[in-house]
Scaffold this active site. Structure first.
Site, PDB file in Angstrom:
ATOM      1  N   PHE A  29      -9.246  10.964   2.655  1.00 33.66           N
ATOM      2  CA  PHE A  29      -8.596   9.852   3.363  1.00 33.66           C
ATOM      3  C   PHE A  29      -8.582  10.057   4.873  1.00 33.66           C
ATOM      4  CE2 PHE A  29      -6.786   6.497   0.643  1.00 33.66           C
ATOM      5  CZ  PHE A  29      -7.471   6.879  -0.495  1.00 33.66           C
ATOM      6  N   HIS A  57     -11.489   8.981   6.579  1.00 29.72           N
ATOM      7  CA  HIS A  57     -12.655   8.212   7.025  1.00 29.72           C
ATOM      8  C   HIS A  57     -12.184   7.094   7.940  1.00 29.72           C
ATOM      9  CE1 HIS A  57     -15.213  10.334   4.281  1.00 29.72           C
ATOM     10  NE2 HIS A  57     -14.373  10.077   3.300  1.00 29.72           N
ATOM     11  N   CYS A 114      -2.365  -2.849  -2.142  1.00 29.04           N
ATOM     12  CA  CYS A 114      -1.305  -1.839  -2.238  1.00 29.04           C
ATOM     13  C   CYS A 114      -0.789  -1.360  -0.886  1.00 29.04           C
ATOM     14  CB  CYS A 114      -1.811  -0.655  -3.044  1.00 29.04           C
ATOM     15  SG  CYS A 114      -2.435  -1.153  -4.646  1.00 29.04           S
ATOM     16  N   ARG A 133      -7.846  -9.011  -1.295  1.00 22.83           N
ATOM     17  CA  ARG A 133      -6.495  -9.058  -0.740  1.00 22.83           C
ATOM     18  C   ARG A 133      -6.365  -8.170   0.502  1.00 22.83           C
ATOM     19  NH1 ARG A 133      -3.071  -8.312  -6.130  1.00 22.83           N
ATOM     20  NH2 ARG A 133      -4.995  -7.277  -6.764  1.00 22.83           N
TER      21      ARG A 133
HETATM   22  C1  UGA Z   1      -4.330   2.846  -3.282  1.00 24.03           C
HETATM   23  C2  UGA Z   1      -4.040   4.321  -3.586  1.00 24.03           C
HETATM   24  O1  UGA Z   1      -5.167   5.124  -3.167  1.00 24.03           O
HETATM   25  C3  UGA Z   1      -3.803   4.549  -5.071  1.00 24.03           C
HETATM   26  O2  UGA Z   1      -3.457   5.900  -5.323  1.00 24.03           O
HETATM   27  C4  UGA Z   1      -2.640   3.627  -5.512  1.00 24.03           C
HETATM   28  O3  UGA Z   1      -2.401   3.737  -6.903  1.00 24.03           O
HETATM   29  C5  UGA Z   1      -2.992   2.198  -5.197  1.00 24.03           C
HETATM   30  O4  UGA Z   1      -3.231   2.071  -3.776  1.00 24.03           O
HETATM   31  C6  UGA Z   1      -1.824   1.349  -5.633  1.00 24.03           C
HETATM   32  O5  UGA Z   1      -0.744   1.499  -5.075  1.00 24.03           O
HETATM   33  O6  UGA Z   1      -1.949   0.620  -6.627  1.00 24.03           O
HETATM   34  P1  UGA Z   1      -6.469   1.228  -3.503  1.00 24.03           P
HETATM   35  O7  UGA Z   1      -5.649   0.202  -2.786  1.00 24.03           O
HETATM   36  O8  UGA Z   1      -7.200   0.826  -4.734  1.00 24.03           O
HETATM   37  O9  UGA Z   1      -5.538   2.489  -3.941  1.00 24.03           O
HETATM   38  O10 UGA Z   1      -7.554   1.733  -2.497  1.00 24.03           O
HETATM   39  P2  UGA Z   1      -7.840   3.036  -1.610  1.00 24.03           P
HETATM   40  O11 UGA Z   1      -9.054   3.681  -2.120  1.00 24.03           O
HETATM   41  O12 UGA Z   1      -6.647   3.867  -1.456  1.00 24.03           O
HETATM   42  O13 UGA Z   1      -8.203   2.347  -0.221  1.00 24.03           O
HETATM   43  C7  UGA Z   1      -7.236   1.554   0.488  1.00 24.03           C
HETATM   44  C8  UGA Z   1      -7.776   1.132   1.821  1.00 24.03           C
HETATM   45  O14 UGA Z   1      -7.886   2.245   2.695  1.00 24.03           O
HETATM   46  C9  UGA Z   1      -9.169   0.511   1.784  1.00 24.03           C
HETATM   47  O15 UGA Z   1      -9.186  -0.596   2.664  1.00 24.03           O
HETATM   48  C10 UGA Z   1     -10.077   1.611   2.281  1.00 24.03           C
HETATM   49  O16 UGA Z   1     -11.247   1.149   2.884  1.00 24.03           O
HETATM   50  C11 UGA Z   1      -9.167   2.296   3.289  1.00 24.03           C
HETATM   51  N1  UGA Z   1      -9.532   3.705   3.533  1.00 24.03           N
HETATM   52  C12 UGA Z   1      -9.362   4.640   2.552  1.00 24.03           C
HETATM   53  C13 UGA Z   1      -9.998   4.078   4.785  1.00 24.03           C
HETATM   54  O17 UGA Z   1     -10.148   3.238   5.696  1.00 24.03           O
HETATM   55  N2  UGA Z   1     -10.285   5.401   5.014  1.00 24.03           N
HETATM   56  C14 UGA Z   1     -10.134   6.344   4.049  1.00 24.03           C
HETATM   57  O18 UGA Z   1     -10.404   7.535   4.345  1.00 24.03           O
HETATM   58  C15 UGA Z   1      -9.677   5.965   2.790  1.00 24.03           C
END
Ligand code: UGA
Length: 450
Positions: free
Chosen positions: A252, A254, A263, A330
């Protein structure tokens, strides 16, 4: 174990299907008759890799069923999971618990025999106790315990996350309820998944704290990216350099256009509200929310600058969803960035592998059938989501399709040196064009005998 899953949206459907794969008998219930009718036909309403196969296999095996009759599902259940939606309440950002409380009333009327009622949806601290009070009021004779069991699934890798979670968190007050929850997650004991038993309040807070912490980590690295751009650093080297510190961890980190999805935006806002109401404001999380909002606008400005102004220009956009492997739009950064470019006079031609149907409800632009169609005649291309199929574009084709070889890559999927060699003007996030990239020498561990 017989399980009723109330709500067959993302959390309910994935959890219900995976619990049936654990060997339990699961009925997923939803009020939306069309959704249940479709599920009965084997049609999955969301895009989640692997979900269709799990649903099909467990329906066939007689462990998974769908229905609209909550009472029937709850009557014989050992555990009833509440997995209904908790959207942000219009106006104040609080989680809207209307559906949770309505489900609680219905469950109360249907309870027979000892049952554990579990909140699975993300709900503010104290909700489990409110649900308990509702059930006791509607059915004072009910024999039940309440538990909180938040979900940590990520969209796009939800099945794997459910099968191999980092941990399972359960909040409950009685040994009897703990016994039922141990039974629910018994298959995970085999691979030694830590199961954290705690109070309901702590369990509810763990969910918000986890999401807020991850959102903070992303926002931190995004700010470092902006700083790198000013002082000539490379954010990926910075992320690597700090992430190798075990106390920080490399995940996390990036940098990108800001977090989105169903979420992080909702949960950070809800945590801010809860904390303010409790008289313990989370100023750090408040700043994260504000910085992330601002970042999406800053990305639109970055694109405008890269294009030398966008009025009258055509921009090809690759990726619209908030992240890859989902059709979820979303709070996707594209919803802020693209209208801002359009108001500045740009024409957008976009392609997303799975998100077009959802995106078409929210964005008014030209949707294309593949990446190269989107590029045709555009003044440059912007990568908004890091879908795998964008990681190996045929550069010769890209250059032929574009009017000018300009790429703005908001996910850093290519290397500046590589793109320069391919003849592109390449603008990415938090990296100077000249940076050669880190080389990390990892000395071999000396063997035990040395
Ligand atoms: C997130 C959490 O990672 C889950 O553990 C949690 O269960 C979920 O929310 C929830 O509450 O239901 P999610 O929303 O599916 O999961 O997606 P993520 O993979 O966490 O990414 C969220 C956002 O952060 C995306 O827009 C992604 O592009 C961004 N992101 C993520 C970054 O910009 N950089 C990163 O290093 C990681």
């Amino acid at each position: 174990m017989r399980i009723a899953m109330i709500g067959s949206g993302y959390v309910g459907l994935v959890s219900g299907a995976c619990l049936s794969e654990f060997g339990h008998t699961v009925i997923c219930v939803d009020k939306a008759e069309d959704k249940i009718a479709a599920l009965k036909q084997g049609q999955i309403p969301i895009f989640e890799p692997g979900l269709d196969e799990i649903v099909a296999a467990n329906v066939k095996g007689g462990r998974l069923a769908f229905g609209t009759d909550l009472g029937e599902a709850v009557r014989d259940a050992d555990a009833v999971f509440i997995g209904v939606g908790t959207p942000s309440r219009r106006g104040d950002g609080h989680a809207d618990l209307t559906y949770v409380f309505a489900a609680a009333e219905e469950i109360a009327r249907a309870l027979t025999g000892y049952t554990v009622v579990v909140t699975k949806s993300t709900v503010p601290v104290g909700t489990s106790r409110q649900v308990e009070a509702i059930i006791r009021k509607v059915n004072p004779a009910a024999d039940f315990d309440m538990a909180s069991n938040p979900e940590f699934l990520r969209e796009g890798s939800a099945i794997e996350d459910f099968r191999r979670p980092d941990r399972v968190v359960v909040g409950c007050d009685t040994e009897r309820a703990r016994g039922v929850m141990r039974e629910v997650y018994r298959p995970l004991y085999l691979n030694e998944t830590p199961i954290v038993f705690t109070t309901r309040e702590s369990s509810e807070l763990i969910k918000y704290a986890a999401n807020a912490f991850l959102a903070t980590k992303i926002t931190f690295i995004n700010e470092m990216a902006s700083l790198c751009e000013k002082v000539g650093g490379d954010v990926q080297d910075v992320a690597r350099g700090i992430g190798l510190d075990g106390r920080i961890g490399g995940k996390f980190l990036h940098a990108g256009p800001g977090y989105g999805g169903s979420c992080f935006p909702k949960d950070t806002l809800a945590l801010v509200k809860t904390a303010r109401d409790a008289g313990a404001p989370t100023r750090l999380v408040e700043a994260v929310v504000a910085v992330n909002d601002q970042r999406k606008h800053a990305m639109a400005e970055k694109i405008k600058t890269a294009f030398g102004g966008v009025a009258g220009k055509t921009i090809a956009v690759l990726g619209l969803t908030f992240k890859p492997n989902t059709d979820d739009m979303r709070d996707s950064p594209s919803l802020t960035i693209l209208p801002a470019l359009q108001s500045a006079g740009a024409t957008i031609r976009a392609y997303d592998p799975e998100g077009t149907r959802e995106a078409a409800k929210l964005l008014n632009l030209t949707f294309c059938g593949d990446a190269y169609e989107a590029l045709e005649g555009a003044d440059g291309v912007v990568i908004l989501t890091e879908w795998n199929e964008f990681r190996a574009l045929d550069f010769a084709r890209v250059k032929t399709a574009l009017k000018t070889p300009l790429m703005v890559d908001l996910r850093n999927i290519y290397r500046p040196s590589q793109m320069a060699a391919e003849g592109f003007r390449y603008v990415s996030v938090g990296r100077s064009d000249a940076a050669p990239g880190t080389v990390v020498d990892m000395p071999q561990r000396r063997s035990e005998s040395n």
